[in-house]
Scaffold this active site. Structure first.
Site, short mmCIF file in Angstrom:
data_model
loop_
_atom_site.label_atom_id
_atom_site.label_comp_id
_atom_site.label_asym_id
_atom_site.label_seq_id
_atom_site.Cartn_x
_atom_site.Cartn_y
_atom_site.Cartn_z
N ASP A 9 -0.49 -2.86 -3.40
CA ASP A 9 0.24 -3.42 -2.27
C ASP A 9 -0.23 -4.86 -2.04
OD1 ASP A 9 1.57 -3.99 0.06
OD2 ASP A 9 0.73 -2.34 1.22
N ASP A 105 6.95 -5.90 -2.99
CA ASP A 105 5.50 -6.17 -2.94
C ASP A 105 4.63 -4.96 -3.24
OD1 ASP A 105 6.32 -4.91 -0.65
OD2 ASP A 105 5.02 -6.05 0.70
N GLU A 106 5.23 -3.83 -3.64
CA GLU A 106 4.44 -2.62 -3.89
C GLU A 106 4.86 -1.98 -5.21
OE1 GLU A 106 4.05 0.13 -0.55
OE2 GLU A 106 4.96 -1.38 0.76
#
Length: 400
Positions: A9, A105-106
């Site tokens: 993350d 973003d993960e």
């Protein structure tokens, strides 16, 4: 043998990347926000300093500035966010080809087959953490576990720039004391229903009768029980070009507040056409419609309904959406934005099979109109033909 799963993350991703291009703001409270002029004035992301003031993602800019008067707002840099997301995934790919994105973003990584080359899963997590920091200039939190749900929980536990391990020996101590809202796929409505039944922590879920959970939450109840017990077996799903979307949706924030059903109908007509176009291109039919509303006080509500017959006809999608809207929204406040999405998507084979067993009014006329519209738009462009009802919702320079 247990799988070795990482959840990566990127910390405060939008804000972190934006600050690389605004270094003079690095030690100040900063939030990436939508455009107030275009009525998208909410916080999209914030840095750690702004976070310390209580600034939250998705709250209105004025609310954020009430908490932090010195807050500096900057516009998003979406091209840079996509660029850095790809660079991060390129780093992950050095350690495994089993990568499942979970937003920009993960990502989940299955490094089970990589440990003989790069060291154990914790060592791999730290190598990724250091490389992201050194090469991209931003930080990352990595959760390490034997399943995806706990890996995700781990990455949320320590931020920024951290590695958290949840294994079979410690997961009861680390996970069961957390609130139910921390568990993957437990949204606000599900959390509220659980709390009303006296279920406040993830550990409380494990004390419940499975059948009682299923009665309360349907199939989701059984899934949540397995997640809480550490029995998530879902694989890290690597995307392929042939993957079908799980949902398709649109929302609109017009220049003025939405005050009438007629305004909503005009918006839904346009959204229905856009969604139908995408469904048709992918040979999909929508079985469920979910309507989204956001009031002038930024209160968000969603209402869903499963259709008796899946469809990809735009006027049908729009009609069902407005029916759901009328049934659930009472106009206590004007609306800032409205939209709908389709889920529970079926392929064309399923829809044709369903038609054989359904005695419904023939909708050949609607299909004929829809096909005629597609032919014209394919030849002359999407704006070449439109419903008269929607024309006055566009700016004068957009009308043709």
């Amino acid at each position: 043998m247990d799988r070795k799963i990482l959840h990566c993350d990127l910390n405060n991703f939008f804000a972190s990347v934006s600050l690389l291009y605004n270094p003079t703001l690095y030690n100040l409270p900063v939030a990436v926000t939508g455009s107030e002029k275009e009525r998208h004035g909410i916080v999209l992301a914030k840095n750690e300093i702004a976070k310390s003031y209580g600034v939250k993602t998705a709250e209105a800019i004025w609310e954020a500035k009430a908490k932090c008067p010195e807050l500096i707002t900057i516009p998003p840099m979406y091209d840079k966010y996509h660029e850095f997301s790809k660079k991060a995934q390129a780093i992950y790919a050095k350690y495994t080809d089993q990568i499942e994105p979970f937003g920009i973003d993960e990502c989940w990584l299955d490094v089970t087959g990589s440990t003989l080359i790069f060291g154990n899963e914790v060592e791999i997590a730290h190598k990724i953490r250091r490389e992201i920091k050194e090469k991209l200039g931003i930080t990352i939190s990595v959760g390490v576990s034997f399943n995806k749900v706990f890996a995700k929980l781990g990455s949320d536990m320590k931020k920024p720039d951290a590695v958290t391990v949840i294994n079979r020996e410690n997961f009861k101590d680390l996970v069961w004391k957390l609130p139910v809202s921390d568990l993957l796929f437990v949204g606000k409505s599900t959390a509220d229903r659980l709390k009303k039944s006296g279920i406040f922590t993830i550990g409380d879920i494990t004390l419940c009768n499975k059948k009682a959970l299923e009665k309360l939450l349907g199939k989701n109840g059984e899934s949540l029980y397995r997640y809480a017990m550490g029995e998530d077996n879902s694989p890290v799903a690597v995307p392929t070009p042939n993957d079908k979307p799980k949902s398709i949706g649109r929302s609109v924030t017009p220049s003025e507040d939405i005050k009438t059903v007629e305004d909503v109908w005009k918006i839904f007509l346009k959204i229905g056409e856009e969604i139908a176009r995408e469904l048709y291109a992918k040979n999909l039919f929508a079985a469920t419609i979910q309507v989204h509303t956001r009031t002038t006080t930024l209160e968000v509500k969603e209402f869903a309904q499963t259709l008796q017959k899946p469809t990809n006809i735009s006027i049908e999608l729009s009609r069902r959406a407005i029916e759901i809207f009328k049934a659930h929204y009472n106009w206590s406040l004007p609306l800032r934005s409205v939209g709908f999405r389709v889920t529970n998507l079926k392929d064309d084979g399923f829809a044709e099979q369903l038609n054989l067993f359904m005695d419904e009014k023939d909708d050949e006329k609607a299909e004929l109109i829809e096909n005629s519209l597609r032919i014209v738009r394919d030849k002359f462009g999407n704006k070449s033909i439109k419903r008269a009802t929607t024309i006055d919702t566009e700016k004068p320079d957009q009308q043709k």
